[in-house]
Design an enzyme around this catalytic site. Structure first.
Site, PDB file in Angstrom:
ATOM      1  N   CYS A 160       6.809  52.749  66.952  1.00 11.10           N
ATOM      2  CA  CYS A 160       7.079  51.376  66.511  1.00 11.10           C
ATOM      3  C   CYS A 160       7.419  51.308  65.030  1.00 11.10           C
ATOM      4  O   CYS A 160       8.086  50.382  64.590  1.00 11.10           O
ATOM      5  CB  CYS A 160       5.879  50.489  66.829  1.00 11.10           C
ATOM      6  SG  CYS A 160       4.346  51.013  66.026  1.00 11.10           S
ATOM      7  N   ARG A 166       1.486  36.692  63.227  1.00 18.54           N
ATOM      8  CA  ARG A 166       1.013  38.084  63.151  1.00 18.54           C
ATOM      9  C   ARG A 166      -0.316  38.089  62.432  1.00 18.54           C
ATOM     10  O   ARG A 166      -0.442  37.528  61.344  1.00 18.54           O
ATOM     11  CB  ARG A 166       1.984  38.970  62.363  1.00 18.54           C
ATOM     12  CG  ARG A 166       1.314  40.294  61.950  1.00 18.54           C
ATOM     13  CD  ARG A 166       2.221  41.308  61.343  1.00 18.54           C
ATOM     14  NE  ARG A 166       3.055  41.911  62.366  1.00 18.54           N
ATOM     15  CZ  ARG A 166       3.644  43.091  62.229  1.00 18.54           C
ATOM     16  NH1 ARG A 166       3.472  43.787  61.128  1.00 18.54           N
ATOM     17  NH2 ARG A 166       4.378  43.581  63.198  1.00 18.54           N
ATOM     18  N   HIS A 171       1.067  43.883  71.082  1.00 17.91           N
ATOM     19  CA  HIS A 171       2.301  43.783  70.285  1.00 17.91           C
ATOM     20  C   HIS A 171       3.475  43.604  71.261  1.00 17.91           C
ATOM     21  O   HIS A 171       4.312  44.491  71.429  1.00 17.91           O
ATOM     22  CB  HIS A 171       2.463  45.065  69.451  1.00 17.91           C
ATOM     23  CG  HIS A 171       3.433  44.942  68.317  1.00 17.91           C
ATOM     24  ND1 HIS A 171       4.060  43.761  67.988  1.00 17.91           N
ATOM     25  CD2 HIS A 171       3.885  45.865  67.429  1.00 17.91           C
ATOM     26  CE1 HIS A 171       4.838  43.972  66.941  1.00 17.91           C
ATOM     27  NE2 HIS A 171       4.775  45.238  66.596  1.00 17.91           N
ATOM     28  N   GLN A 204       7.300  44.127  70.427  1.00 18.66           N
ATOM     29  CA  GLN A 204       7.624  45.554  70.274  1.00 18.66           C
ATOM     30  C   GLN A 204       7.967  46.177  71.627  1.00 18.66           C
ATOM     31  O   GLN A 204       8.852  47.022  71.749  1.00 18.66           O
ATOM     32  CB  GLN A 204       6.433  46.287  69.636  1.00 18.66           C
ATOM     33  CG  GLN A 204       6.656  47.771  69.433  1.00 18.66           C
ATOM     34  CD  GLN A 204       7.631  48.083  68.306  1.00 18.66           C
ATOM     35  OE1 GLN A 204       7.517  47.520  67.211  1.00 18.66           O
ATOM     36  NE2 GLN A 204       8.591  48.944  68.556  1.00 18.66           N
ATOM     37  N   ASP A 234       1.720  56.241  67.550  1.00 16.22           N
ATOM     38  CA  ASP A 234       1.572  55.166  66.558  1.00 16.22           C
ATOM     39  C   ASP A 234       0.707  55.736  65.430  1.00 16.22           C
ATOM     40  O   ASP A 234       0.098  56.809  65.599  1.00 16.22           O
ATOM     41  CB  ASP A 234       0.892  53.963  67.241  1.00 16.22           C
ATOM     42  CG  ASP A 234       0.758  52.735  66.339  1.00 16.22           C
ATOM     43  OD1 ASP A 234       1.453  52.669  65.307  1.00 16.22           O
ATOM     44  OD2 ASP A 234      -0.050  51.842  66.679  1.00 16.22           O
ATOM     45  N   ARG A 237      14.373  45.539  67.846  1.00 19.71           N
ATOM     46  CA  ARG A 237      13.374  44.488  67.594  1.00 19.71           C
ATOM     47  C   ARG A 237      14.073  43.148  67.404  1.00 19.71           C
ATOM     48  O   ARG A 237      13.644  42.121  67.903  1.00 19.71           O
ATOM     49  CB  ARG A 237      12.547  44.801  66.321  1.00 19.71           C
ATOM     50  CG  ARG A 237      11.683  46.050  66.363  1.00 19.71           C
ATOM     51  CD  ARG A 237      10.606  45.988  67.424  1.00 19.71           C
ATOM     52  NE  ARG A 237       9.819  44.758  67.372  1.00 19.71           N
ATOM     53  CZ  ARG A 237       8.915  44.458  66.440  1.00 19.71           C
ATOM     54  NH1 ARG A 237       8.625  45.309  65.483  1.00 19.71           N
ATOM     55  NH2 ARG A 237       8.243  43.318  66.475  1.00 19.71           N
TER      56      ARG A 237
HETATM   57  N1  NVA Z   1      -1.011  49.842  65.434  1.00 19.94           N
HETATM   58  C1  NVA Z   1      -0.208  49.456  64.291  1.00 19.94           C
HETATM   59  C2  NVA Z   1       1.124  48.930  64.721  1.00 19.94           C
HETATM   60  C3  NVA Z   1       2.057  48.580  63.591  1.00 19.94           C
HETATM   61  C4  NVA Z   1       3.349  47.992  64.019  1.00 19.94           C
HETATM   62  C5  NVA Z   1      -0.979  48.436  63.483  1.00 19.94           C
HETATM   63  O1  NVA Z   1      -1.566  47.522  64.087  1.00 19.94           O
HETATM   64  O2  NVA Z   1      -1.024  48.557  62.272  1.00 19.94           O
HETATM   65  N1   CP Z   2       6.884  47.853  64.365  1.00 19.51           N
HETATM   66  C1   CP Z   2       6.524  46.813  63.596  1.00 19.51           C
HETATM   67  O1   CP Z   2       5.923  45.839  64.045  1.00 19.51           O
HETATM   68  O2   CP Z   2       6.910  46.947  62.305  1.00 19.51           O
HETATM   69  P1   CP Z   2       6.469  45.993  61.107  1.00 19.51           P
HETATM   70  O3   CP Z   2       4.990  46.184  60.900  1.00 19.51           O
HETATM   71  O4   CP Z   2       7.297  46.469  59.935  1.00 19.51           O
HETATM   72  O5   CP Z   2       6.785  44.581  61.483  1.00 19.51           O
END
Ligand code: NVA
Ligand code: CP
Length: 329
Positions: free
Chosen positions: A270, A106, A133, A136, A229, A315
């Site tokens: 998410c 990540r 993602h 997700q 989101d 998830r």
């Molecule tokens: N768009 C958000 C998704 C978090 C799961 C981010 O990248 O922070």
């Molecule tokens: N939805 C998601 O990816 O959550 P986290 O950022 O908590 O992993």
């Protein structure tokens, strides 16, 4: 279906049949877990979990799913590893690939996870990049299947910044799976034209459609799924909050939006979400801009139409399916 040895970097790389297989496997693994049936067929294997951005759901899902499958896990955060700072991605990939059976990443640009996958001889899984993602998406598709009994033909509306990981990924997932995807946002937040073109090609195969619109009433009418989101994603500068609040506020998911969609519609997010001021950032931004909620109202978030916690649980089951399939459980 044999996915052994495959990376999982974006759903663009997977066919409709392969995605359907992963969803079916996830549903089976979920049922077994609920019945207390152990599926620890990957005993003796180990996975590395690299997180350059914070996480609750994704990290916990990978750890629990790996442990359920009988595997060991090693968590690497940016402060405690050399990854990308003192050691190149290529060298790190070679080292980790020689010790572990799979690697989750990540972090920031998609090119990082692509490079990791290029140099590691084991499956690499994308746990979120700026662009995509994909894990997700499997959770969201499973939640949609559980709620509607089908995926094909479902109308999914994504409200907000449709140029980033969630918007891009929904467009890909929907067009791979024969769904009708609508991005509802000001024009500047529409997904990249190149990606739209690519997804239109997927749609030709699956029967999916893509609609990009600024008109909320038109977008949400008859929708089965409304999703959104956060307005500012991880890694983006704090200075953009003001602009995002100004430009995306008309695209907040409210009770009125859900009413316009209809009682059949479910709400997905998410998470994490700024639906109240019970977080440090939510409180700080809320007080500064005189808001009590941001991308979704607390009312919608807590309503019976909201399936966000089922989605979050999924998830884990879907990530388990990805690891089981690509490691050949
Ligand atoms: N768009 C958000 C998704 C978090 C799961 C981010 O990248 O922070
Ligand atoms: N939805 C998601 O990816 O959550 P986290 O950022 O908590 O992993």
């Amino acid at each position: 279906m044999n996915l052994k040895g495959r990376d999982f970097l974006t759903l663009k790389d997977y066919t409709t049949e392969e995605i359907t297989y992963l969803l079916e496997l996830a549903a089976q693994l979920k049922e077994k877990k609920k019945k207390g049936i152990l599926v620890d067929t990957l005993r003796g294997k180990n996975v590395a979990l690299i997180f350059e951005k914070t996480s609750t759901r994704t990290r916990c899902s990978f750890e629990i799913a790996a442990h359920d499958l009988g595997m060991g896990t090693t968590y690497l955060d940016p402060k405690s590893s050399q990854f990308g700072k003192k050691e190149s991605i290529e060298d790190s990939a070679r080292v980790l690939g020689s010790m572990f059976d799979g690697i989750e990443y990540r972090g920031f640009g998609q090119e990082i996870v692509e490079e990791l996958a290029k140099y590691a001889d084991v499956p690499v899984w994308n746990g979120l990049t700026n662009e995509y993602h994909p894990t997700q998406m499997l959770a969201d598709m499973l939640t949609i299947k559980e709620n509607f009994g089908r995926i094909k033909g479902i109308k999914l509306v994504y409200m907000g910044d449709a140029r980033y990981n969630m918007g891009n990924s929904y467009m890909i997932a929907c067009t791979k799976m024969g769904m009708n995807f609508v991005a509802c946002a000001p024009k500047k937040y529409f997904p990249d034209q190149e990606l739209v073109k690519e997804c239109e090609e997927f749609g030709k195969e699956s029967g999916a459609t893509i609609t990009l619109t600024e008109n909320v009433a038109e977008a949400v009418k008859g929708a089965d799924v409304i999703c959104t989101d956060v307005w500012v994603s991880m890694g983006e500068p704090d200075e953009i909050w003001e602009e995002r609040i100004r430009e995306l506020s008309p695209y907040k998911v409210t009770g009125e939006v859900m009413k316009q969609a209809g009682s059949q519609a479910i709400f997905l997010h998410c998470l994490p979400s700024f639906h109240d001021l019970k977080t440090e950032i939510g409180k700080e931004i809320g007080e500064k801009f005189h808001l009590t909620e941001m991308e979704v109202t607390d009312e919608v978030f807590r309503s019976a139409q909201s399936k966000v916690f089922e989605e979050a649980e999924n998830r884990m089951h879907t990530i388990k399916a990805v690891m089981a399939a690509t490691l050949g459980a």
